[in-house]
Design a protein around this motif. Structure first.
Motif, PDB file in Angstrom:
ATOM      1  N   LEU A 152      -9.451  -4.485   8.181  1.00 15.84           N
ATOM      2  CA  LEU A 152     -10.702  -4.403   7.098  1.00 15.84           C
ATOM      3  C   LEU A 152     -11.032  -5.731   7.051  1.00 15.84           C
ATOM      4  O   LEU A 152      -9.900  -6.740   6.533  1.00 15.84           O
ATOM      5  N   ASP A 153     -12.152  -5.453   6.690  1.00 14.36           N
ATOM      6  CA  ASP A 153     -12.590  -7.446   6.471  1.00 14.36           C
ATOM      7  C   ASP A 153     -13.487  -7.423   5.447  1.00 14.36           C
ATOM      8  O   ASP A 153     -14.088  -8.283   5.059  1.00 14.36           O
ATOM      9  N   GLY A 154     -13.663  -6.040   5.214  1.00 13.37           N
ATOM     10  CA  GLY A 154     -15.163  -6.275   4.430  1.00 13.37           C
ATOM     11  C   GLY A 154     -16.663  -5.237   4.846  1.00 13.37           C
ATOM     12  O   GLY A 154     -17.409  -5.424   4.205  1.00 13.37           O
ATOM     13  N   SER A 165     -20.708  -4.829   0.560  1.00 16.38           N
ATOM     14  CA  SER A 165     -20.282  -4.082   1.018  1.00 16.38           C
ATOM     15  C   SER A 165     -18.777  -3.684   1.138  1.00 16.38           C
ATOM     16  O   SER A 165     -18.137  -5.249   0.800  1.00 16.38           O
ATOM     17  N   VAL A 166     -17.790  -2.704   0.616  1.00 16.76           N
ATOM     18  CA  VAL A 166     -16.458  -3.052   0.510  1.00 16.76           C
ATOM     19  C   VAL A 166     -15.812  -1.986   1.491  1.00 16.76           C
ATOM     20  O   VAL A 166     -15.847  -1.206   1.822  1.00 16.76           O
ATOM     21  N   GLU A 167     -14.084  -2.257   1.349  1.00 16.37           N
ATOM     22  CA  GLU A 167     -13.630  -1.262   2.646  1.00 16.37           C
ATOM     23  C   GLU A 167     -12.057  -1.746   1.843  1.00 16.37           C
ATOM     24  O   GLU A 167     -12.039  -2.581   1.426  1.00 16.37           O
ATOM     25  N   ILE A 168     -11.631  -0.225   1.620  1.00 16.84           N
ATOM     26  CA  ILE A 168     -10.216  -0.117   0.831  1.00 16.84           C
ATOM     27  C   ILE A 168      -9.549   0.611   1.298  1.00 16.84           C
ATOM     28  O   ILE A 168      -9.475   1.455   2.242  1.00 16.84           O
ATOM     29  N   ALA A 169      -7.726   0.182   1.054  1.00 14.74           N
ATOM     30  CA  ALA A 169      -7.069   0.998   2.385  1.00 14.74           C
ATOM     31  C   ALA A 169      -6.031   1.308   1.038  1.00 14.74           C
ATOM     32  O   ALA A 169      -5.085   0.901   0.295  1.00 14.74           O
ATOM     33  N   PHE A 170      -6.172   2.971   1.086  1.00 18.52           N
ATOM     34  CA  PHE A 170      -5.017   3.604  -0.624  1.00 18.52           C
ATOM     35  C   PHE A 170      -3.734   3.313  -0.102  1.00 18.52           C
ATOM     36  O   PHE A 170      -3.634   4.794   1.232  1.00 18.52           O
ATOM     37  N   PRO A 171      -2.362   3.055   0.004  1.00 15.59           N
ATOM     38  CA  PRO A 171      -1.239   3.705   0.654  1.00 15.59           C
ATOM     39  C   PRO A 171      -1.021   5.080   0.049  1.00 15.59           C
ATOM     40  O   PRO A 171      -1.096   5.671  -1.349  1.00 15.59           O
ATOM     41  N   TRP A 172      -0.851   5.737   1.071  1.00 20.09           N
ATOM     42  CA  TRP A 172      -0.193   6.931   0.540  1.00 20.09           C
ATOM     43  C   TRP A 172       0.830   7.389  -0.725  1.00 20.09           C
ATOM     44  O   TRP A 172       1.474   7.930  -0.682  1.00 20.09           O
ATOM     45  N   LEU A 218      -1.647  -0.522  -7.295  1.00 21.19           N
ATOM     46  CA  LEU A 218      -0.864   0.310  -6.343  1.00 21.19           C
ATOM     47  C   LEU A 218      -0.605  -1.341  -5.499  1.00 21.19           C
ATOM     48  O   LEU A 218      -1.391  -1.747  -4.716  1.00 21.19           O
ATOM     49  N   PRO A 219       1.024  -1.214  -5.943  1.00 22.01           N
ATOM     50  CA  PRO A 219       1.560  -2.320  -4.964  1.00 22.01           C
ATOM     51  C   PRO A 219       0.890  -1.868  -3.085  1.00 22.01           C
ATOM     52  O   PRO A 219       0.580  -0.977  -2.679  1.00 22.01           O
ATOM     53  N   GLY A 220       0.665  -2.977  -2.257  1.00 21.49           N
ATOM     54  CA  GLY A 220       0.066  -2.343  -1.121  1.00 21.49           C
ATOM     55  C   GLY A 220      -0.890  -1.766  -0.525  1.00 21.49           C
ATOM     56  O   GLY A 220      -1.361  -1.992   0.000  1.00 21.49           O
ATOM     57  N   LEU A 221      -2.190  -2.040  -1.529  1.00 20.68           N
ATOM     58  CA  LEU A 221      -3.078  -1.779  -1.564  1.00 20.68           C
ATOM     59  C   LEU A 221      -4.044  -2.852  -0.647  1.00 20.68           C
ATOM     60  O   LEU A 221      -3.496  -4.247  -1.451  1.00 20.68           O
ATOM     61  N   ILE A 222      -4.591  -2.422  -0.303  1.00 22.49           N
ATOM     62  CA  ILE A 222      -5.531  -3.548   0.634  1.00 22.49           C
ATOM     63  C   ILE A 222      -7.140  -3.269  -0.112  1.00 22.49           C
ATOM     64  O   ILE A 222      -7.920  -2.321   0.471  1.00 22.49           O
ATOM     65  N   ARG A 223      -7.918  -5.016   0.007  1.00 21.47           N
ATOM     66  CA  ARG A 223      -9.387  -4.371  -0.135  1.00 21.47           C
ATOM     67  C   ARG A 223      -9.809  -5.595  -0.165  1.00 21.47           C
ATOM     68  O   ARG A 223     -10.049  -7.095  -0.297  1.00 21.47           O
ATOM     69  N   LYS A 224     -11.039  -5.396   0.853  1.00 13.11           N
ATOM     70  CA  LYS A 224     -11.803  -6.637   1.009  1.00 13.11           C
ATOM     71  C   LYS A 224     -13.596  -6.254   0.512  1.00 13.11           C
ATOM     72  O   LYS A 224     -13.742  -5.248   0.645  1.00 13.11           O
ATOM     73  N   VAL A 225     -14.069  -7.390   0.658  1.00 10.34           N
ATOM     74  CA  VAL A 225     -15.857  -7.874   0.450  1.00 10.34           C
ATOM     75  C   VAL A 225     -16.244  -8.197   1.529  1.00 10.34           C
ATOM     76  O   VAL A 225     -16.337  -9.375   1.738  1.00 10.34           O
ATOM     77  N   GLY A 226     -17.306  -7.642   1.748  1.00 12.87           N
ATOM     78  CA  GLY A 226     -18.575  -8.399   2.591  1.00 12.87           C
ATOM     79  C   GLY A 226     -19.473  -8.425   2.023  1.00 12.87           C
ATOM     80  O   GLY A 226     -20.642  -7.382   1.877  1.00 12.87           O
TER      81      GLY A 226
END
Length: 253
Positions: free
Chosen positions: A18-20, A159-166, A135-143
């Motif tokens: 992820l880079d946003g 734009s945004v990208e988010i990775a929500f850990p299961w 949420l620990p481990g959540l990844i978020r990026k903005v472009g």
């Protein structure tokens, strides 16, 4: 009220980087949602700027990306877990078991500042938000396609990208498989909050300005709404907290 919007969420063969900017080639075959609508679903209130999203998953994360047209990208809130919808923002709502209880909300502005909270039940049923549910481990990026907080330029958008850990979403899905099994359905929705602005002394100033009293608490039914709310699955009213009207995301193998 129309039927909830549906989306078939593909499973990926490898993790996304992820880079946003939604640039990882793994996104290429992932479908876009329909363009967002006004929260009420009223076609006469067509959004001024386009918003659309993508979803995907693997064994570790539920991925969300969104692309927002915006000629003036700005943000002011820099402290985590402040009320991010006081800026223009992008929001994610997740109710894994579709029971309208114990659901999760994520908000992020163009600076990448986030707010995470949860609701045991909707506000209309007396729900009191649990704030700071990070949420620990959540990844978020903005472009940002342009220059952030620079009113001398015209931007393309952000734009945004988010990775929500299961592993962290599992608390909102008791008694069910997390990660989901192929064919499982989760209730999900997205909202874009969009304010008017003016430029004062070379800086963006929200209309009405930050600090204006617009709400008695966080209950949408107690708030004034001078902002636009553009969503994936319309709610019928200006209130995102009606989970039965959220979209249906079916996880594919």
């Amino acid at each position: 009220m129309p039927e909830p919007t549906k989306y078939h969420c593909p499973k990926l063969s490898r993790p996304l980087q992820l880079d946003g900017f939604i640039s990882d080639p793994g996104w290429a075959d992932v479908p876009w949602t329909e363009d967002f609508q006004d929260i009420t679903g009223d076609p006469a209130l067509k959004p001024r700027f386009r918003t659309r999203a993508k979803m995907a998953w693997d064994d570790d994360y539920f991925y969300v990306a969104a692309e927002m047209e915006e000629p003036h990208v700005w943000g002011t809130i820099t402290k985590q877990n402040e009320i991010i919808f006081n800026d223009n923002d992008f929001e994610v709502f997740i109710d894994p078991d579709a029971d309208s209880n114990n659901y999760y909300e994520f908000e992020m502005n163009a600076l990448g500042t986030i707010w995470e909270l949860s609701l045991p039940v909707p506000y209309s049923e007396g729900g009191k938000p649990v704030l700071g549910c990070n949420l620990p481990g959540l990844i978020r990026k903005v472009g940002v396609r342009g220059k952030l907080n620079d009113p001398t330029t015209t931007d393309e958008g952000w734009s945004v990208e988010i990775a929500f850990p299961w592993s962290e979403l599992a608390k909102y899905n008791p008694g069910r498989s997390t990660p989901p099994q192929a064919g499982d359905m989760w209730k999900v929705n997205f909202s874009r909050v969009q304010w008017q602005h003016e430029v004062v002394d070379g800086e963006y100033v929200r209309i009405p300005p930050h600090g204006t009293d617009l709400a008695d608490g966080l209950n949408p039914e107690d708030q004034q709404h001078p902002e636009d709310n553009w969503v994936w699955s319309p709610q019928g009213v200006v209130n995102m907290h009606i989970p039965k009207h959220w979209g249906e995301v079916v996880f594919e193998s």
